[in-house]
Each structure stands twice: as C-alpha cells, then as structure tokens.
Scaffold this active site. Structure first.
Site, mmCIF file in Angstrom:
data_model
loop_
_atom_site.group_PDB
_atom_site.id
_atom_site.type_symbol
_atom_site.label_atom_id
_atom_site.label_comp_id
_atom_site.label_asym_id
_atom_site.label_seq_id
_atom_site.Cartn_x
_atom_site.Cartn_y
_atom_site.Cartn_z
ATOM 1 N N ASP A 93 0.787 -1.233 0.000
ATOM 2 C CA ASP A 93 0.000 0.000 0.000
ATOM 3 C C ASP A 93 0.819 1.284 0.000
ATOM 4 O O ASP A 93 0.369 2.323 0.467
ATOM 5 C CB ASP A 93 -0.906 0.003 1.237
ATOM 6 C CG ASP A 93 -0.113 -0.238 2.529
ATOM 7 O OD1 ASP A 93 1.102 -0.018 2.522
ATOM 8 O OD2 ASP A 93 -0.730 -0.663 3.536
ATOM 9 N N GLU A 115 -0.560 -9.157 -0.926
ATOM 10 C CA GLU A 115 -1.094 -8.540 0.301
ATOM 11 C C GLU A 115 -2.318 -7.665 -0.040
ATOM 12 O O GLU A 115 -2.452 -6.528 0.400
ATOM 13 C CB GLU A 115 -0.023 -7.742 1.033
ATOM 14 C CG GLU A 115 -0.344 -7.526 2.521
ATOM 15 C CD GLU A 115 0.738 -6.725 3.234
ATOM 16 O OE1 GLU A 115 1.740 -7.352 3.639
ATOM 17 O OE2 GLU A 115 0.593 -5.507 3.402
ATOM 18 N N GLU A 129 -1.973 5.177 2.956
ATOM 19 C CA GLU A 129 -1.948 3.747 2.611
ATOM 20 C C GLU A 129 -3.333 3.163 2.358
ATOM 21 O O GLU A 129 -3.507 2.306 1.487
ATOM 22 C CB GLU A 129 -1.234 2.948 3.707
ATOM 23 C CG GLU A 129 0.275 3.180 3.772
ATOM 24 C CD GLU A 129 0.668 4.412 4.575
ATOM 25 O OE1 GLU A 129 -0.235 5.133 5.062
ATOM 26 O OE2 GLU A 129 1.876 4.665 4.717
ATOM 27 N N HIS A 203 6.798 5.438 12.616
ATOM 28 C CA HIS A 203 7.128 6.280 11.467
ATOM 29 C C HIS A 203 5.929 6.840 10.702
ATOM 30 O O HIS A 203 6.088 7.710 9.869
ATOM 31 C CB HIS A 203 7.988 5.491 10.472
ATOM 32 C CG HIS A 203 7.230 4.418 9.735
ATOM 33 N ND1 HIS A 203 7.055 3.163 10.250
ATOM 34 C CD2 HIS A 203 6.572 4.428 8.544
ATOM 35 C CE1 HIS A 203 6.341 2.433 9.402
ATOM 36 N NE2 HIS A 203 6.030 3.179 8.366
ATOM 37 N N ARG A 205 2.981 8.596 8.714
ATOM 38 C CA ARG A 205 2.739 10.020 8.467
ATOM 39 C C ARG A 205 1.665 10.591 9.382
ATOM 40 O O ARG A 205 1.793 11.715 9.874
ATOM 41 C CB ARG A 205 2.301 10.243 7.009
ATOM 42 C CG ARG A 205 3.480 10.414 6.099
ATOM 43 C CD ARG A 205 3.114 10.330 4.630
ATOM 44 N NE ARG A 205 4.302 9.892 3.920
ATOM 45 C CZ ARG A 205 5.015 10.646 3.094
ATOM 46 N NH1 ARG A 205 4.634 11.854 2.805
ATOM 47 N NH2 ARG A 205 6.103 10.179 2.523
ATOM 48 N N HIS A 236 13.694 5.289 11.941
ATOM 49 C CA HIS A 236 13.431 5.457 10.506
ATOM 50 C C HIS A 236 14.169 6.714 10.010
ATOM 51 O O HIS A 236 14.293 7.683 10.757
ATOM 52 C CB HIS A 236 11.916 5.613 10.347
ATOM 53 C CG HIS A 236 11.421 5.516 8.931
ATOM 54 N ND1 HIS A 236 11.712 6.465 7.978
ATOM 55 C CD2 HIS A 236 10.652 4.593 8.303
ATOM 56 C CE1 HIS A 236 11.130 6.117 6.833
ATOM 57 N NE2 HIS A 236 10.485 4.980 7.010
#
Ligand code: UD1
Ligand code: UDP
Length: 375
Positions: A93, A115, A129, A203, A205, A236
């Site tokens: 995604d 997936e 995503e 991590h 957003r 990250h």
C-alpha cells in the site's frame, strides 16, 4: 515483473523473487526498484542478495506524495514498454504500489496485488496507505489475500472471487530465513541480562508531529520510572521521525537510538525483546510468529487478525493508555502470557510458493483472457 520501492515491500517481495529464481524453468523475474527508499531498500536487497534489473532512483529528501507518484509513473513507461512482462506484481500500500498499479493499467499489463484486501475503511488512516491499497485493488486482475478476512474485504468491493487466492503473508516466508538462536549484536551485548528490552519503531505520516512526541514522552517517563527496562529504537530515516526521536530521547541512558537495522538484525532483535511497540504494519504480522506481544501505536489497524489472535493490542497515542498497557505487560504475567502465546494468523511461510502456483494456474487456465476481464 515485480515493482517495489520501500523497505517493507522489498522484505515481502524478496521471497517471491527468490522462489522465481528457483523455478527458473517457469518464471523469468524482472526486478524493478522505484528507489522510493534508498539506504533502507539497499539493506534488504543486499541481505537477500537480489540484483535489480532497473532502479528509478526517485528518492528525494522530504519527498511529497505527488512527486513520488508522478515520477514513478513517468519513469516506468519506457521500462514496461520495452520489457512487456506477462504480469506485473506489486505489494501492499505504498505510493510506489499505487503508481506502479496505474502504470500497469496504462500499459494494459495484467496486475497481481500481493497482500491484497487489507482495510481499515477509513480514508485518512493510515494515510495515504488505505487509499493506495483500495485503488491498487480496483486496478488489479489477481489478488493474493493473506487471510480469509482480506478476501472478504475484496468481495465487499465486488472484486472477482475467481481471481482471489488466500496465500498467507510472505512476511512469514522471510522470517523463516532470518531468525538465529545464537544471534549477537553490540547493543544487546551492553544490556544487562536481567533488564527487559522493548523494541520500538514509529514512522507513520498520520502519527508525525504531536502524536509521535507525546508517545515518545510516555515511553521516556516509563524508562525513567522503571530501572530495569531498556528501549531499543532503530529510527526510521525520515527527517520528521529523526528530529522527534532525538528531541525526546537524547541523553536518556536506557533508550538506544540506532540506525535502521537490516532485516536479519531486526527479526533477531524482535526475537530477543520482551515486547514490541510499533505503528508499523509488517511488524504486526511478524510478532505472532515470534511470540512477542505488540502494543500498536495506532487507533485502528488493518490487521485485526492479530488482535483477535491475542498478540496485538491497540493503544493509540494517549500517554495514559500507553503507560497502563506497558505496566500491564511488566506486572501482570497472565496478560503477558495471553499475548505471547497466540497462534500466527498470517500463514505457514509458504505464501510465495502459493503465489507462484496461482500465477501458473491463471495462465494455464487462461483466466485473464477475453471477456473474463470484468469484475
Ligand atoms: C513509506 C511509505 C509507508 C511505509 C514506509 C515504510 C508512502 C507514502 N509511505 O513511508 O507506507 O510504511 O515507507 O518504511 O509510500 N529516507 C531516507 N532513506 C531511506 C528511506 C527514507 O533518507 O532509505 C527519508 C527521505 O528523506 C524520504 C523520507 O525518509 O524523503 C520519507 O520517505 P517516504 O518513502 O516518502 O515515506 P516513509 O515515511 O518512509
Ligand atoms: N524492519 C527492519 N529494520 C528496522 C525496522 C523494521 O528490517 O529497523 C522490518 C520489519 O521486520 C518489517 C518491515 O521492516 O518486516 C516493516 O517495515 P516498516 O515498518 O518500515 O513499514 P510498514 O510495514 O509499516 O509499511
């Protein structure tokens, strides 16, 4: 042709590429990296010893969703045009996934989504995503759903059941190749044997900014209060994440901020931890196989199978909830055991073999031919 560009996509595509190499009488893999990630992607390619046929090198500091999308679509044109693959595979995604799906559609090449079918049904969570995977599924011809639930999600959107294959998740295939009982790491060597290790990653957003800071502060408070815990946090490389982590954790002795680990190190570090705190998607799938409880630093998850199995607990980013959940895992042994002994709902580590078998069936049975292309 596999097209991918970030760390998690590479980790979960690697077993498929390696399996194609083994079955070379039936498959000729073409590996295309968008390079949405650089160092974190190179780590995975090196560990699995996979060479890319093409790399679009799109990564820029502080890249935007639009810049990734437009650069990937325009740079893929010549490659797809020239290679004319029989099928394109994308994973998951990310924005690479979505952009590559659009390119496959523009070139009218069949698209397989590895997936497929994960959903929160919440447009902005996780962002971007949730819509990346929905739009990819709409454009796909073949679906490799990790679980029954992900198949049901695809059916809710009227996608073609004949082309949905429940395969488990290739994350588990990778895990079988990485965990080693005799593992050593310099960070672990410096932690006292009677200290409990929490492995942390964060991590996403939608968590960046205030939510991330208050989560880190809650964890810092617990470390200062409990003298026998240590946090290992491979940070990250996103600048937004780096600055928040260093602002809150610098100078705290029992919090170890380290560079992103390669996947062998990360899996082994997870296997050595007492529990995991994360907003990562992939880590939520791996933890049940390792028998590690996970406090999920998100309000909702597209991996409810792990919550039902008992491994995952959603704690969001409210400091009170986070501290309470941490205390419970330290002080309440029956709760710890309940979460640590769940059965893995994401398959038995044969997903990549099943995916290749499905692709063979699809071509042998001409399932992509003619009128069969509708929903
Ligand atoms: C991306 C995916 C996210 C996935 C995550 C896995 C999108 C929109 N987001 O988010 O779904 O969960 O990867 O990690 O597709 N950077 C480096 N080196 C690297 C990787 C990143 O320096 O190897 C820095 C760059 O400054 C880059 C920034 O991190 O601009 C953000 O990378 P980006 O891919 O845009 O977002 P992620 O948060 O990594
Ligand atoms: N991972 C890794 N090194 C790290 C942190 C995570 O190799 O320092 C692996 C982890 O085992 C999992 C994947 O990266 O397979 C998850 O990637 P990430 O959290 O970046 O993305 P998400 O799964 O959230 O999209």
């Amino acid at each position: 042709m596999t097209i991918f560009g970030t760390r998690p996509e590479a980790i979960k595509m690697a077993p498929i590429i390696l399996e194609m190499q083994k079955q070379s009488e039936n498959f000729t893999p073409i590996t295309v990296l968008t390079g949405q990630h650089k160092e974190m992607l190179d780590q995975v390619m090196d560990i699995f010893n996979i060479k890319a046929d093409y790399n679009l090198h799109v990564m820029k500091a502080k890249q935007t969703l639009s810049s990734i999308t437009t650069t990937v679509i325009s740079k893929l044109d010549d490659i797809i045009q020239k290679a004319q693959p029989d099928i394109i595979l994308v994973h998951g995604d990310t924005t690479t996934t979505f952009a590559a799906a659009v390119s496959a559609f523009y070139h009218q090449i069949p698209l397989g989504h590895v997936e497929a079918g994960l959903r929160t049904w919440d447009k902005y969570s996780p962002y971007p995503e949730e819509m990346n995977r929905q739009m990819t599924d709409i454009l796909s011809d073949v679906y490799f759903a990790p679980t029954k639930l992900s198949r049901e999600n695809l059916l809710k959107q009227n996608l073609n059941d004949e082309r949905i294959y429940i395969t488990g998740n290739t994350a588990i295939d990778a895990l079988n190749q990485t965990v080693d009982k005799n593992y050593h790491h310099s960070v672990l060597d410096n932690i006292a044997d009677d200290h409990k290790i929490i492995l942390l990653t964060m991590h996403r957003r939608e968590n960046q900014g205030e939510r991330m800071k208050r989560t880190f502060e809650a964890i810092r408070d617990e470390v200062l209060r409990r003298k026998d815990i240590e946090v290992v946090y491979p940070v990250h490389l996103s600048p937004a994440v780096q600055s928040a982590a260093h602002e809150i954790f610098d100078g705290i002795k029992r919090v170890h901020l380290i560079d992103p680990l390669d996947v062998v190190d990360f899996h082994n570090m997870a296997a050595r931890s007492y529990f995991i705190m994360t907003d990562s998607g992939g880590v939520q799938e791996e933890a049940p196989s390792l028998g590690k409880p996970v406090l999920v630093l998100r309000d909702e998850t597209e991996r409810p199978e792990g919550v039902t199995a008992g491994t995952l607990k959603l704690v969001g980013t409210d400091p009170k909830v986070i501290k309470h959940a941490m205390d419970e895992l330290f002080d309440n042994d029956s709760e710890y055991q309940r979460m640590a002994t769940a059965k893995n709902p994401y398959g038995d580590g044969t997903a990549s073999k099943q995916i290749l078998k499905a692709i063979e069936d699809i071509f042998n049975d001409h399932k992509l031919d003619g009128d069969n292309n509708g929903y």
